[in-house]
Write an enzyme that holds these catalytic residues in place. Structure first.
Site, PDB file in Angstrom:
ATOM      1  N   LYS A 258       0.615  -1.257   0.037  1.00  0.00           N
ATOM      2  CA  LYS A 258      -0.107   0.103   0.001  1.00  0.00           C
ATOM      3  C   LYS A 258       0.976   1.186  -0.022  1.00  0.00           C
ATOM      4  O   LYS A 258       2.113   1.109   0.432  1.00  0.00           O
ATOM      5  CB  LYS A 258      -0.933   0.097   1.379  1.00  0.00           C
ATOM      6  CG  LYS A 258      -0.310  -0.554   2.552  1.00  0.00           C
ATOM      7  CD  LYS A 258       0.573   0.502   3.249  1.00  0.00           C
ATOM      8  CE  LYS A 258       0.395   1.840   3.383  1.00  0.00           C
ATOM      9  NZ  LYS A 258       1.464   2.431   3.708  1.00  0.00           N
TER      10      LYS A 258
ATOM     11  N   TYR B  80      -3.445   4.493   7.045  1.00  0.00           N
ATOM     12  CA  TYR B  80      -3.684   3.469   7.923  1.00  0.00           C
ATOM     13  C   TYR B  80      -4.801   3.852   8.852  1.00  0.00           C
ATOM     14  O   TYR B  80      -5.712   2.862   8.668  1.00  0.00           O
ATOM     15  CB  TYR B  80      -2.626   3.338   8.960  1.00  0.00           C
ATOM     16  CG  TYR B  80      -1.502   2.533   8.267  1.00  0.00           C
ATOM     17  CD1 TYR B  80      -1.510   1.163   8.203  1.00  0.00           C
ATOM     18  CD2 TYR B  80      -0.234   3.168   7.976  1.00  0.00           C
ATOM     19  CE1 TYR B  80      -0.240   0.367   7.739  1.00  0.00           C
ATOM     20  CE2 TYR B  80       1.047   2.534   7.245  1.00  0.00           C
ATOM     21  CZ  TYR B  80       0.982   1.187   7.295  1.00  0.00           C
ATOM     22  OH  TYR B  80       1.753   0.558   6.600  1.00  0.00           O
TER      23      TYR B  80
END
Length: 367
Positions: free
Chosen positions: A133, A217
């Site tokens: 990511k 996150y």
């Protein structure tokens, strides 16, 4: 141009590279079940963690390497993981992976702007893909990656390691059980990461600033816990540094989202602020706070709060490289049993759509 710039920046840190690994035995492929052979693409610090993790799984192993420094990094990691020289590739010879039957999949740990190209090239070579990511630097690139993997009939999984962490899964179940009542709001942040690799401050390589690297996150966790996608977004970016250290990305960002249910989410991240990483969840009859929340390596994730009249407290250790072991095991299992990953390309696409909306609302569009 991007690859050359990345190679130059990588060379600056090559001499300082350190590895902690017991090694992968020559007969590691001997197992009651077949192990998925994975080639690590880009041999930076997070790839080091992943390669250690792969050796600790029951169903995966490192069988290939792709690097811009074959004589240095290729030789070093080839010796550590018993990867023969004919399974060590450069970015120019990457497409030859298609001819290597020991490589079933790739783990892409390159700068963000390179994720799309190498995911598509891997798919065209017939290899499954586990991509770090953020998935890419735009939702348009995410869609191209998804389409390429679908056409090639290969798996595409995005490296959201917290989805495979026991503490996060426990807290998600707690929230969804109604123990905190009707959820009203989430807050999250990730701060204090000052010594970032130089490529992360180059928009052509990173795609954006700390939101793509750190703020993703708490944003992803809110999406995952709620099971909803933001319907409206707000954002503010700021760069107080006057040294020129942030020529193309913001220093700090704060944002807010509203989900269709009415749940509010807010968060922030920065490459300069001193701080920690945390997640708070407020319900009508309870609340909890997880801190630290998003780090990996040797850490203890601690949560406290209340559920009605009862106190909540607990912790979960995260040893290096635990989360990556669970992630790699799941990916290999999906390949072996033809199962859809829990964090497929569509999960990465949803994050990029939200990130684009936040940056656009802040007057600093990235796509």
């Amino acid at each position: 141009m991007d690859r050359r710039r990345f190679a130059q920046l990588s060379a600056l840190t090559l001499a300082n590279m350190q590895v902690r690994i017991s090694g992968q035995s020559p007969d590691s492929s001997i197992s009651p079940t077949r192990r998925v052979g994975i080639a690590a693409v880009g041999l930076g610090s997070i790839a080091e963690v992943f390669m250690r993790a792969a050796t600790a799984t029951p169903n995966a192993r490192i069988t290939g390497l792709v690097t811009g420094h074959p004589a240095e990094k290729g030789t070093k990691f080839g010796a550590l993981y018993n990867v023969p020289s004919n399974s060590i590739y450069t970015y120019q010879t990457f497409d030859h992976l298609k001819d290597n039957p020991t490589i079933d999949a790739v783990y892409i740990a390159l700068p963000n702007s390179m994720h799309c190209e190498y995911t598509i090239r891997a798919a065209e070579a017939g290899k499954h893909v586990l991509c770090e990511k953020p998935m890419a630097i735009s939702s348009a690139e995410c869609r191209r990656m998804i389409d390429a993997c679908r056409r090639a009939n290969v798996k595409l999984m995005i490296g959201y390691r917290t989805h495979y962490d026991a503490t996060f899964r426990k807290l998600r179940e707690l929230v969804r059980s109604g123990a905190l009542g009707e959820i009203q709001a989430y807050q999250g942040g990730f701060y204090g990461m000052r010594n970032k690799q130089q490529w992360r401050l180059d928009r052509s390589l990173a795609g954006g600033g700390s939101l793509l690297d750190l703020g993703i996150y708490p944003l992803n966790t809110m999406r995952w816990f709620t099971g909803e996608e933001p319907e409206s977004c707000r954002g503010l970016v700021a760069t107080r540094d006057k040294s020129g250290a942030f020529p193309s990305v913001e220093q700090s960002i704060d944002w807010m989202v509203k989900f269709p249910s009415g749940i509010l989410g807010s968060g922030g991240s920065s490459y300069a602020q001193s701080g920690t990483n945390f997640l708070t969840i407020n319900g009508t009859s309870g609340h909890l706070r997880l801190e630290p929340a998003f780090v990996y390596g040797d850490a203890i994730l601690k949560y406290t709060g209340t559920a009605g009249d009862a106190d909540l407290s607990g912790s979960g250790p995260v040893y290096d490289p635990d989360q990556f072991v669970s992630e790699a095991t799941h990916f290999a299992d999906c390949v072996l049993h033809n199962v859809q990953p829990s964090t497929p390309g569509e999960e990465g696409l949803a994050d990029l759509l939200a990130i684009e909306a936040i940056y656009a609302a802040a007057g600093s569009p990235i796509a």
